[in-house]
Every structure is written in structure tokens, then in C-alpha cells.
Design a protein around this motif. Structure first.
Motif, mmCIF file in Angstrom:
data_model
loop_
_atom_site.group_PDB
_atom_site.id
_atom_site.type_symbol
_atom_site.label_atom_id
_atom_site.label_comp_id
_atom_site.label_asym_id
_atom_site.label_seq_id
_atom_site.Cartn_x
_atom_site.Cartn_y
_atom_site.Cartn_z
ATOM 1 N N LYS A 48 0.779 -1.217 -0.056
ATOM 2 C CA LYS A 48 -0.185 0.019 -0.067
ATOM 3 C C LYS A 48 0.817 1.360 0.028
ATOM 4 O O LYS A 48 0.684 1.887 1.026
ATOM 5 C CB LYS A 48 -0.989 0.020 1.131
ATOM 6 C CG LYS A 48 -2.274 0.689 0.946
ATOM 7 C CD LYS A 48 -3.307 0.586 2.049
ATOM 8 C CE LYS A 48 -4.374 1.537 1.639
ATOM 9 N NZ LYS A 48 -5.202 2.091 2.851
ATOM 10 N N TRP A 310 -6.546 -11.833 1.268
ATOM 11 C CA TRP A 310 -5.217 -10.961 1.798
ATOM 12 C C TRP A 310 -4.127 -11.702 0.796
ATOM 13 O O TRP A 310 -4.154 -12.644 0.677
ATOM 14 C CB TRP A 310 -4.721 -11.258 3.058
ATOM 15 C CG TRP A 310 -5.951 -10.625 3.915
ATOM 16 C CD1 TRP A 310 -6.961 -11.035 4.432
ATOM 17 C CD2 TRP A 310 -6.115 -8.992 4.380
ATOM 18 N NE1 TRP A 310 -7.743 -10.180 5.204
ATOM 19 C CE2 TRP A 310 -7.132 -8.952 5.068
ATOM 20 C CE3 TRP A 310 -5.259 -7.975 4.018
ATOM 21 C CZ2 TRP A 310 -7.574 -7.651 5.767
ATOM 22 C CZ3 TRP A 310 -5.736 -7.005 4.502
ATOM 23 C CH2 TRP A 310 -6.704 -6.567 5.263
ATOM 24 N N ASP B 69 -0.438 -9.849 6.776
ATOM 25 C CA ASP B 69 -0.532 -8.948 5.556
ATOM 26 C C ASP B 69 -1.072 -7.366 6.017
ATOM 27 O O ASP B 69 -0.424 -6.605 5.303
ATOM 28 C CB ASP B 69 -1.655 -9.584 4.791
ATOM 29 C CG ASP B 69 -1.325 -10.748 4.278
ATOM 30 O OD1 ASP B 69 -0.404 -10.764 3.402
ATOM 31 O OD2 ASP B 69 -2.100 -11.745 4.396
ATOM 32 N N MET B 70 -1.480 -7.232 6.994
ATOM 33 C CA MET B 70 -2.024 -5.808 7.843
ATOM 34 C C MET B 70 -2.316 -6.319 9.030
ATOM 35 O O MET B 70 -2.928 -7.352 9.470
ATOM 36 C CB MET B 70 -3.107 -5.190 6.983
ATOM 37 C CG MET B 70 -3.361 -3.922 7.499
ATOM 38 S SD MET B 70 -4.419 -2.926 6.411
ATOM 39 C CE MET B 70 -6.009 -3.382 7.108
ATOM 40 N N PHE B 127 -1.842 1.470 11.018
ATOM 41 C CA PHE B 127 -1.636 0.229 10.535
ATOM 42 C C PHE B 127 -0.419 0.048 9.960
ATOM 43 O O PHE B 127 -0.022 1.212 9.284
ATOM 44 C CB PHE B 127 -2.920 -0.395 9.719
ATOM 45 C CG PHE B 127 -3.366 0.538 8.411
ATOM 46 C CD1 PHE B 127 -4.069 1.714 8.703
ATOM 47 C CD2 PHE B 127 -2.721 0.168 7.208
ATOM 48 C CE1 PHE B 127 -4.388 2.559 7.254
ATOM 49 C CE2 PHE B 127 -2.968 0.987 6.056
ATOM 50 C CZ PHE B 127 -3.584 2.155 6.242
ATOM 51 N N SER B 128 0.067 -1.069 9.792
ATOM 52 C CA SER B 128 1.299 -1.414 9.109
ATOM 53 C C SER B 128 0.890 -2.378 7.804
ATOM 54 O O SER B 128 0.225 -3.440 8.396
ATOM 55 C CB SER B 128 2.504 -1.569 9.656
ATOM 56 O OG SER B 128 3.098 -0.506 10.185
ATOM 57 N N ARG B 129 1.342 -2.338 6.815
ATOM 58 C CA ARG B 129 0.832 -3.366 5.686
ATOM 59 C C ARG B 129 2.152 -3.570 4.738
ATOM 60 O O ARG B 129 2.575 -2.713 4.009
ATOM 61 C CB ARG B 129 -0.250 -2.732 4.899
ATOM 62 C CG ARG B 129 -0.828 -3.688 3.750
ATOM 63 C CD ARG B 129 -2.027 -3.132 3.047
ATOM 64 N NE ARG B 129 -2.450 -4.115 2.279
ATOM 65 C CZ ARG B 129 -3.712 -4.118 1.724
ATOM 66 N NH1 ARG B 129 -4.540 -3.137 2.183
ATOM 67 N NH2 ARG B 129 -4.146 -4.818 0.679
ATOM 68 N N TRP B 131 3.013 -6.414 8.265
ATOM 69 C CA TRP B 131 3.517 -6.206 9.373
ATOM 70 C C TRP B 131 4.454 -7.463 10.045
ATOM 71 O O TRP B 131 3.773 -8.544 10.005
ATOM 72 C CB TRP B 131 2.491 -5.900 10.669
ATOM 73 C CG TRP B 131 2.925 -5.726 12.039
ATOM 74 C CD1 TRP B 131 3.787 -6.015 12.643
ATOM 75 C CD2 TRP B 131 2.058 -4.492 12.899
ATOM 76 N NE1 TRP B 131 3.965 -5.574 14.011
ATOM 77 C CE2 TRP B 131 2.747 -4.792 14.192
ATOM 78 C CE3 TRP B 131 1.130 -3.756 12.749
ATOM 79 C CZ2 TRP B 131 2.603 -3.909 15.039
ATOM 80 C CZ3 TRP B 131 0.827 -3.021 13.807
ATOM 81 C CH2 TRP B 131 1.350 -2.891 15.113
#
Lengths: 354, 192
Positions: A48, A310, B69-70, B127-129, B131
């Protein structure tokens, strides 16, 4: 005595090599841009990114730079000989679209932040990539035809010319089939059913068209279809599978896509039957659902379950649906594959591409 | 011609067998990743403030499992009516934290964006995407309460894919309007 003036023969040879250099540069530029684009889609899925200045964008716009250089060489050489052929006009038009799309894309990112896959600047960018790559391929065929007296190209040039056309056009189909275009500002996502229809009809047609045309341009020599198919497989593997750790285990599955290309290659090379040529198109078309893995998972899931996929779950979801999807799409994919083979006949053999 | 037909038919059969039977069986046994979301520290700058003043809440989250993934760290403020009373002072998350205002669409029931509901009160989602497992991120928020009394903060963290119970924190406590468990912290807001 002027030692720097060239004889007419030297002039023709020099122009030919400059044309070749221009076409190759345009094709390699589009290849780089399309590869960067594919990497960019994955980068958006996994990381992202929030800025325009991301590594995939650097690769993409380096490719655009190569296209601009190649187009300038082609244009200047054409002016020197006093004739601008249609493929070069197409290359220049495509190059202009690329040049315009870059700044607009930057402004769009600045105004709307994270953009979707389908956006006005992306549409112009991919249209420019398609126009440039088709122009470069047609130009190579035009100059090749003068030597062979029929539409022929050497194997390396077929590879260099076809792959960018295939990747850039696939990018356009992705735009109108993947559900990646819904942002905070705009919702350009295709309707799920429309997305599936676009993917199921366009991908098999495109694959077959590219494979059959490659074979024809190579004089039906065995190995050409396999080489072009293998190059596409390798590119997609590098840009869509390798960047995602969770998909690495599925590389053997993806490599199996090579099989239909070898089978089609054999049919096209060892038989002159038109029916078997169409059968080769059908075989190639059927492979679209596995060839466009992993991203095609998102297109079909939108119709089947609409769950959040995901990045680490793509493979799991894909292999849950393949048993349902593949039998359903086989007939339309084969039909569009045959249509691709017919279109290839018309395009190459009747020389309309030129 | 017959040899060609046999070779092509065999190749096609091999491709379909691999695609429809061998590989799907092989890959469907892959287990989804198991990230483990944990809030390791929540600190409030003061237990009591006067109305009109601000306080700082600092939240630290980590992932003790496999790569997510997040992963989200969320701080909700049920006593606030507008997100403009929240300011992100500092953070080291990979992406820019999002301020959620009343009425915004937001995911629920640990589903990501599948089951969306309207936000009932302001919150911050950092958030981290992606993580990575073992990584820790922190966010400092400055908050200005709007009324006297007990000012409540709901803190939670959710990792995706939400493949097991350890993917969310806390594991027990009260459930918020998103039907997700939260840990409750509070300060007292007094008359100036």
C-alpha cells in the motif's frame, strides 16, 4: 572530397540499422514499463504505497523514457529518408500518450492520493504502451517483409516485439476486469460479472492471437510459440509471484503453463492444417485462467464469494475456486482462442497490420 | 499426424490433471499464516485533566506471530462526537494512520472490509501493511475531551489474515459496536 558523405547503399544500411535500433528500443521500453506496471499492482496489494515515488514507478517511467528515445530515433530517421510509415506514426502517437500520462499521473496522485488501477492517467499510459508496442512490432514486420518478401521476423525480434504487445494489452484487460479501482474518491471498479466476462473473453483471444501470430512470423518454426509463452510466464512469475513470499510455493504450478504452449507450438509447427491451427488457438485459450494467476483470483472471487483476499491467502483462494471455474470457462475460452487464431490469420497473412 | 495428435492430447491431459487435481490438492493444505496481535503498552499522560485541556495517549503494538498482511492498532473515543478533537502527534507505522469520524464506513467482526458498519464514535486506525513478525509500532495521540466526567478510550489490535483467536487483542473484555473486543482505559475530566 567529402570523406563524410555516404553512398546511397550505405545510407540505406545505416537507416535500416537505425530503424531496427528504434523499434527495439521502443519494444524494450514498453516491456520495462509493462513489467514495472505489473510489479506496481503487486506493490499496491502488498505494501500500500502512499507516494508516486515508488520503485515500480521508477521502472515504469524508465521504460517510458526508452520509448521516447526510440520514437525520436524512428521519427528522425523517417524524416531523413523522407517517408514516415504508418507503424512509426503509431509509435509516435503512443509515445506522446506516454509523455502526457506521466505528469497527469503525478498530479492525480497528488490530488487523490492512492489511485486505483483504472484511472484517466493510467488509461492514457496503457493506451500509449499498446500503441507504441504495436507500432514497433508492425514496423519490424514491415522492414522484415522487405527482406523476406512475406511477413517474417527473426526469432529474437519476434520475442522482443510480441512480448510488450502482450503485456501492455493484458494490462488494459486487467484495468477493465480487476476490482482494484475503488478509491476514496472514485469507484471505477467494473461490475463483477462484467469483469469476469472481460477476462474470460479478452485473455484467451489475446493469448491465441499473440501465439499464432508469433508462429506465422517465424515461418511456423517449432519453438517460437514456446519461447514467447515462456517469456510471458517468466515475466509474470518475476513481477507477480516472486515479490509475494506466500506465492513462492506455487511456482511449480505456474511453470506448468508452459505445457499448453508446447502443445500448441507442436500443432502449429508440424501441421499445415488450418483446423489444427485453430485447435492450437483453442488450447492456448483454455490456459488463460492458469496463465493469469495470481491476479485473476480477485476478478473471479468478486463473483463467487466477495471475501477479502489478503496477499498471503491468494493461493489458497485460487485453488479453492479452480475446480469450479476452469470447467465453466473452458468452452468460451476455447472459442475465443479459435477466434484469436482466425484473427491472426487475417492480420498477418493478409498483411493488414501494415 | 497420429503421433502429433497423441503427443498433444497427452500434453493437454497432463496440463488439466496438474491444474485440476494435483496442484489444488497440494496447495489447499497450506495453512493460513498465524500473526499474533498484542498491545504491549498503553500510557496516558495524566489520570486527571481539566475540561478544555488535552492529554496524550501512547499505544504500542507488536506482532508476536507470523507476518501479517496488515495489522491495525485502534484507539476509539466513545465520549467524543468529532474526530477533529484527535491529533496524531507521532507514529512510526508504515502507512499514514486514518482518522475515523462518526458515520464513516468501517469493517467489523474481524472481517477486514467484508462486513462494514457505520462508525458510532471517532477513532484512529494506525496500521502497517505488511507487519512483520516481531516488529513493534507506536502512535502518540493528543486528545481533547468535550465534556466533564469519565473519558473512556477503547484500545484493540487486529492482525490479518484473522486466522485464529490470537490474531486479535484483547482476548476478553467488552465488545464494541464493531463486535470486536476492546481494552478500556479512562481519565477523569474535571471542571476548569
Amino acid at each position: 572530397m567529402n570523406y563524410f558523405s555516404q553512398s546511397p547503399a550505405q545510407d540505406i544500411i545505416s537507416s535500416s540499422s537505425r530503424f531496427l535500433a528504434g523499434y527495439v528500443l521502443v519494444s524494450l521500453g514498453v516491456l520495462l514499463a509493462a513489467g514495472g506496471g505489473s510489479w506496481d499492482i503487486n506493490n499496491h496489494l502488498m505494501n500500500k504505497p502512499e507516494t508516486f515515488f515508488a520503485p515500480p514507478h521508477a521502472v515504469l517511467y524508465s521504460g517510458a523514457g526508452a520509448v521516447v528515445t526510440g520514437a525520436i530515433i524512428l521519427f528522425r530517421t523517417s524524416r531523413h529518408i523522407g517517408k514516415i510509415i504508418r507503424p512509426i506514426k503509431l509509435v509516435v502517437a503512443g509515445m506522446l500518450m506516454l509523455v502526457v500520462a506521466g505528469p497527469i499521473d503525478f498530479v492525480w496522485h497528488s490530488a487523490y492520493g492512492l489511485d486505483g488501477l483504472l484511472s484517466p492517467p493510467h488509461f492514457v499510459l496503457v493506451s500509449g504502451m499498446i500503441a507504441s508496442s504495436v507500432g514497433a512490432l508492425a514496423g519490424m514486420v514491415y522492414h522484415g517483409s522487405m527482406a523476406f518478401r512475406e511477413p517474417r521476423l527473426s526469432s529474437p525480434l519476434i520475442l522482443i516485439g510480441m512480448l510488450p504487445v502482450w503485456l501492455a494489452t493484458s494490462g488494459m484487460v486487467d484495468m477493465f476486469s480487476l476490482p482494484f479501482s475503488h478509491t476514496g474518491y472514485f469507484d471505477f471498479d467494473p461490475h463483477p460479472v462484467l469483469g469476469v466476462a472481460v477476462a474470460t473473453l479478452a485473455f484467451p483471444f489475446l493469448m491465441s492471437l499473440v501465439a499464432c501470430s508469433s508462429s506465422t512470423l517465424a515461418g511456423r518454426r517449432f519453438g517460437m510459440v514456446s519461447a514467447v509463452g515462456g517469456a510471458f510466464i517468466a515475466t509474470n512469475m518475476l513481477t507477480s509471484i516472486v515479490p509475494n513470499d506466500a506465492l513462492l510455493a506455487t511456482i511449480p504450478f505456474y511453470a506448468a503453463n508452459f505445457i499448453p504452449f508446447i502443445a500448441a507450438d507442436a500443432l502449429l509447427s508440424f501441421s499445415r492444417s488450418r483446423i489444427l491451427g485453430y485447435a492450437a488457438g483453442a488450447i492456448i485459450g483454455i490456459a488463460f485462467f492458469t496463465l493469469y494467476y495470481p491476479l485473476i483470483t480477485y476478478t473471479f472471487d468478486k463473483v463467487l464469494e466477495q471475501k477479502t483476499i489478503w496477499p498471503s491467502l491468494i493461493a489458497l483462494r485460487y485453488f479453492q475456486m479452480i475446480g469450479t471455474v476452469l470447467p465453466l470457462v473452458t468452452v468460451p475460452a476455447a472459442a475465443l482462442g479459435i477466434l484469436g487464431a482466425v484473427a491472426s490469420d487475417k492480420l498477418i497473412l493478409k498483411n493488414k497490420a501494415l | 499426424m497420429i503421433l502429433l495428435a497423441v503427443v498433444v492430447a497427452t500434453a493437454l491431459l497432463l496440463y488439466l490433471t496438474l491444474s485440476l487435481n494435483v496442484f489444488p490438492q497440494m496447495y489447499q493444505s497450506i495453512e493460513p499464516r498465524r500473526p499474533e496481535a498484542v498491545i504491549t503498552d498503553v500510557s496516558l499522560s495524566t489520570p486527571v485533566i481539566n475540561l478544555g485541556q488535552t492529554f496524550v495517549i501512547s499505544v504500542t503494538g507488536t506482532n508476536r506471530g507470523e507476518e501479517a498482511d496488515m495489522q491495525i492498532v485502534s484507539a476509539g473515543f466513545p465520549n467524543l462526537t468529532k474526530a477533529e478533537n484527535i491529533k496524531v502527534l507521532e507514529h512510526n507505522f508504515a502507512q499514514t494512520p486514518i482518522l475515523i469520524d462518526v458515520g464513516d464506513h468501517i469493517g467489523s467482526e474481524y472481517s477486514g472490509n467484508e462486513r462494514r458498519v457505520n462508525a458510532l464514535y471517532p477513532s484512529v486506525e494506525a496500521f502497517s501493511r505488511p507487519w512483520a513478525g516481531g516488529s513493534t509500532y507506536n502512535i502518540d495521540l493528543q486528545v481533547k475531551p468535550e465534556a466533564e466526567g469519565k473519558f473512556v478510550v477503547f484500545v484493540k489490535s487486529i492482525a490479518f489474515p484473522h486466522s485464529w483467536n490470537g490474531a486479535h487483542w484483547p482476548h476478553e473484555g467488552i465488545s464494541d459496536y464493531q463486535k470486536e473486543l476492546v481494552e478500556v482505559y479512562h481519565i477523569q475530566v474535571t471542571k476548569p
